[in-house]
Design a protein around this motif. Structure first.
Motif, PDB file in Angstrom:
ATOM      1  N   UNK A 129       4.267  -7.215   9.409  1.00 31.04           N
ATOM      2  CA  UNK A 129       4.271  -6.104   8.468  1.00 31.04           C
ATOM      3  C   UNK A 129       3.160  -6.387   7.480  1.00 31.04           C
ATOM      4  N   UNK A 130       2.379  -5.396   7.137  1.00 31.04           N
ATOM      5  CA  UNK A 130       1.220  -5.641   6.281  1.00 31.04           C
ATOM      6  C   UNK A 130       1.173  -4.618   5.161  1.00 31.04           C
ATOM      7  N   UNK A 131       0.850  -5.062   3.980  1.00 31.12           N
ATOM      8  CA  UNK A 131       0.631  -4.147   2.872  1.00 31.12           C
ATOM      9  C   UNK A 131      -0.721  -4.452   2.272  1.00 31.12           C
ATOM     10  N   UNK A 132      -1.496  -3.434   1.994  1.00 31.66           N
ATOM     11  CA  UNK A 132      -2.832  -3.659   1.450  1.00 31.66           C
ATOM     12  C   UNK A 132      -2.937  -2.978   0.097  1.00 31.66           C
ATOM     13  N   UNK A 133      -3.308  -3.727  -0.906  1.00 28.28           N
ATOM     14  CA  UNK A 133      -3.420  -3.139  -2.230  1.00 28.28           C
ATOM     15  C   UNK A 133      -4.716  -3.485  -2.916  1.00 28.28           C
ATOM     16  N   UNK A 134      -5.219  -4.697  -2.715  1.00 31.57           N
ATOM     17  CA  UNK A 134      -6.448  -5.117  -3.376  1.00 31.57           C
ATOM     18  C   UNK A 134      -7.282  -5.928  -2.407  1.00 31.57           C
ATOM     19  N   UNK A 135      -8.494  -6.244  -2.813  1.00 32.04           N
ATOM     20  CA  UNK A 135      -9.368  -7.025  -1.949  1.00 32.04           C
ATOM     21  C   UNK A 135      -9.057  -8.514  -2.035  1.00 32.04           C
ATOM     22  N   UNK A 190      -0.465  -8.143   1.362  1.00 27.42           N
ATOM     23  CA  UNK A 190      -1.685  -8.181   0.562  1.00 27.42           C
ATOM     24  C   UNK A 190      -1.472  -7.270  -0.637  1.00 27.42           C
ATOM     25  N   UNK A 191      -1.786  -7.763  -1.815  1.00 27.61           N
ATOM     26  CA  UNK A 191      -1.611  -6.935  -2.989  1.00 27.61           C
ATOM     27  C   UNK A 191      -0.151  -6.814  -3.377  1.00 27.61           C
ATOM     28  N   UNK A 192       0.225  -5.662  -3.928  1.00 26.54           N
ATOM     29  CA  UNK A 192       1.566  -5.518  -4.492  1.00 26.54           C
ATOM     30  C   UNK A 192       2.471  -4.643  -3.642  1.00 26.54           C
ATOM     31  N   UNK A 193       2.156  -4.472  -2.363  1.00 28.36           N
ATOM     32  CA  UNK A 193       2.976  -3.656  -1.482  1.00 28.36           C
ATOM     33  C   UNK A 193       3.717  -4.560  -0.505  1.00 28.36           C
ATOM     34  N   UNK A 194       4.999  -4.276  -0.316  1.00 27.37           N
ATOM     35  CA  UNK A 194       5.793  -5.013   0.656  1.00 27.37           C
ATOM     36  C   UNK A 194       6.612  -4.017   1.463  1.00 27.37           C
ATOM     37  N   UNK A 195       6.556  -4.118   2.786  1.00 30.10           N
ATOM     38  CA  UNK A 195       7.259  -3.178   3.643  1.00 30.10           C
ATOM     39  C   UNK A 195       8.036  -3.919   4.716  1.00 30.10           C
ATOM     40  N   UNK A 196       8.967  -3.207   5.318  1.00 30.91           N
ATOM     41  CA  UNK A 196       9.772  -3.773   6.395  1.00 30.91           C
ATOM     42  C   UNK A 196      10.036  -2.682   7.422  1.00 30.91           C
ATOM     43  N   UNK A 254       0.480   5.018   1.962  1.00 28.74           N
ATOM     44  CA  UNK A 254       0.221   5.560   3.290  1.00 28.74           C
ATOM     45  C   UNK A 254       0.777   4.561   4.294  1.00 28.74           C
ATOM     46  N   UNK A 255       1.582   5.030   5.218  1.00 32.30           N
ATOM     47  CA  UNK A 255       2.277   4.121   6.133  1.00 32.30           C
ATOM     48  C   UNK A 255       1.879   4.420   7.572  1.00 32.30           C
ATOM     49  N   UNK A 256       1.603   3.363   8.320  1.00 36.20           N
ATOM     50  CA  UNK A 256       1.167   3.469   9.712  1.00 36.20           C
ATOM     51  C   UNK A 256       2.034   2.572  10.588  1.00 36.20           C
ATOM     52  N   UNK A 293      -0.847   1.204   2.946  1.00 35.25           N
ATOM     53  CA  UNK A 293      -1.983   1.184   2.020  1.00 35.25           C
ATOM     54  C   UNK A 293      -1.591   2.008   0.804  1.00 35.25           C
ATOM     55  N   UNK A 294      -1.803   1.460  -0.383  1.00 29.74           N
ATOM     56  CA  UNK A 294      -1.426   2.168  -1.597  1.00 29.74           C
ATOM     57  C   UNK A 294      -2.099   3.542  -1.655  1.00 29.74           C
TER      58      UNK A 294
END
Length: 214
Positions: A19-25, A42-48, A97-99, A191-192
């Motif tokens: 599971x991946x979350x992208x918020x910052x570089x 990555x960043x401040x997003x966490x998903x399951x 945005x969720x994929x 992605x935020x």
């Protein structure tokens, strides 16, 4: 050989590789130790990504008995319809945005196992319309990469699909019980939404999805 009314065990697992979350570089990366529990944040997003546990009849547990799991197995016979409802939950962070990348449905369907949801006739083949395919064969097959276009309710997406049916058309020569097994592999990315439009969001995770996993 199997008969029309013989129950067979179908093991359709929901395998979350990452599971991946992208918020910052700049990122802090954390990985779990178990295959089903690996996370990549990555960043401040966490998903399951999970699904509801089902009982011995393939019906999801509800109310006080409700339980969220990552794997279910089923006993099926031709025409049987069981519950299976993989969904994504935004555990931490703002709207995103969720994929989801899906592999394994096409192989199962070649064996007479249909993936879909509830329709006017009790079962409708297909992926939930709130998930739109952005990569993969759009004409045939369900494997590919989907973007969620619906609203998050309670921080959750609508399921990618809700039902599995062993086709009425299955016959003795179509498949043996040993062959009727498969794994639906799901990768999910978020992605935020803040400062990122939907057409740019996929570019943030494209490399992650395009790379094959073992």
């Amino acid at each position: 050989m199997m008969t029309k009314n013989k129950k067979i065990t179908l093991f359709v697992s929901l395998l979350m590789i990452f599971a991946i979350g992208i918020g910052t570089s700049l990122a802090y990366i954390a990985k779990g130790t178990g295959t089903l529990n690996n996370t990549f944040t990555v960043g401040n997003i966490k998903i399951s990504i999970d699904e509801n546990k089902v009982n011995e009849l393939g019906r999801k547990l509800e109310g006080e008995d409700e339980e969220i799991v990552k794997v279910n197995s089923y006993d099926l016979y031709p025409g049987a319809i069981v519950d299976k409802n993989p969904f994504v939950t935004l555990l931490e962070g703002n709207d995103a945005w969720i994929f989801v990348q899906v592999i394994g449905i096409d192989e199962l369907e070649s064996k007479g196992v249909l993936i879909g949801g509830v329709g006017n006739d009790g079962f409708t083949d297909g992926i939930n319309a709130l998930w739109t395919k952005i990569e993969g064969d759009s004409e045939t097959g369900k494997d590919g990469i989907y973007q969620y276009i619906g609203d998050l309710t309670g921080g959750k997406t609508e399921p990618l699909f809700t039902k599995v049916q062993y086709s009425y058309e299955a016959d003795d020569n179509r498949v043996t019980s040993d062959e009727l097994s498969g794994t639906i592999k799901l990768r999910t990315a978020a992605v935020q939404k803040e400062h990122i439009i939907d057409t740019d969001a996929y570019t943030e995770v494209e490399d992650f999805f395009v790379s094959a996993w073992e």
